[in-house]
Design a protein around this motif. Sequence first.
Motif, mmCIF file in Angstrom:
data_model
loop_
_atom_site.group_PDB
_atom_site.id
_atom_site.type_symbol
_atom_site.label_atom_id
_atom_site.label_comp_id
_atom_site.label_asym_id
_atom_site.label_seq_id
_atom_site.Cartn_x
_atom_site.Cartn_y
_atom_site.Cartn_z
ATOM 1 N N LYS A 26 28.557 35.215 24.639
ATOM 2 C CA LYS A 26 29.434 34.837 25.695
ATOM 3 C C LYS A 26 30.571 35.815 25.776
ATOM 4 O O LYS A 26 31.238 35.888 26.126
ATOM 5 N N ALA A 27 30.433 37.533 25.936
ATOM 6 C CA ALA A 27 31.372 38.355 25.546
ATOM 7 C C ALA A 27 32.570 38.286 26.004
ATOM 8 O O ALA A 27 33.762 38.200 25.815
ATOM 9 N N SER A 28 32.343 38.219 27.980
ATOM 10 C CA SER A 28 33.023 38.760 29.060
ATOM 11 C C SER A 28 33.724 37.004 28.432
ATOM 12 O O SER A 28 34.910 37.107 28.598
ATOM 13 N N GLU A 29 33.052 36.145 28.367
ATOM 14 C CA GLU A 29 34.213 35.199 28.722
ATOM 15 C C GLU A 29 35.114 34.419 27.954
ATOM 16 O O GLU A 29 36.527 34.109 27.459
ATOM 17 N N ALA A 30 34.818 35.339 26.069
ATOM 18 C CA ALA A 30 35.349 35.032 25.051
ATOM 19 C C ALA A 30 36.313 36.194 25.077
ATOM 20 O O ALA A 30 37.345 35.480 25.410
#
Length: 255
Positions: A219-223
């Motif tokens: 979950k790159a965008s959340e991270a």
Amino acid sequence: MATYKKRGYKPKTKEEVIVETEEQSTTAEVFNTLDETASRTEDFVAKNQKYIFIIIGVAAALVLGYLGYSEFVSKPAQEKAMNDMFPAQKHFNDAVAGIAPDSLYTLSLNGSGGKFGMLDIIKEHKGTPAGNLANYYAGLAYLNLKDYKNAVKYLDAFSIDDQVHAAKSRGLIGDAYMQLEQVDQALKYYKQAAEMRANDYTAPVYLKKAGIAALELGKASEALGYFNKIKENYPDAAEASTVDVFIGKAQAMSN
């Protein structure tokens, strides 16, 4: 507008006689009304005296019961619980200090020499502040003993109004879930810990852990959102010194 009349004043005109008569009549009505109200109140009290005394008695009993429970039951129970917990707490503190930690964490949980351990405190003093605190100690002991399932169990049973310590206990549950490789659960608790109190002490720590867990879940965008929050809101925190590296990783994964 009311006018002042001297004592002994007698009305001279017909109009004055009428006015005075009306005033006397009005005054009499007011006093009659007050007398009637007082009489009705007395009648009500007389008729319902038994029930009124019962209500007053119940209220008094509740107040006295609460005060008595607090003074003669709750307070002594808490003092006994804290006294019972002292040996287990000492074992725990010695373990934290590095004195044979594994065996001392075990002793802090199970007790020794006929003295209670944290598990005994939880069972025997349930409902007291000491029993609640013993859940926290037990959870930490199990976490250090790498028994992560029991760490989750006891840390989750601990509750406290202080948001800093509540955040720490949520974060520790996240740590246990990371060790159990249940990263989605770890992320859930890290988010709770980060959102519980906006301060430089706990929030950046758990934002960073939430970001790392989110990266592991893809979950790159959340991270990236967690890492950017550290950079923007907590620039003086220790986590901010390395956050650019993690921001770069999240951005690379997003592309």
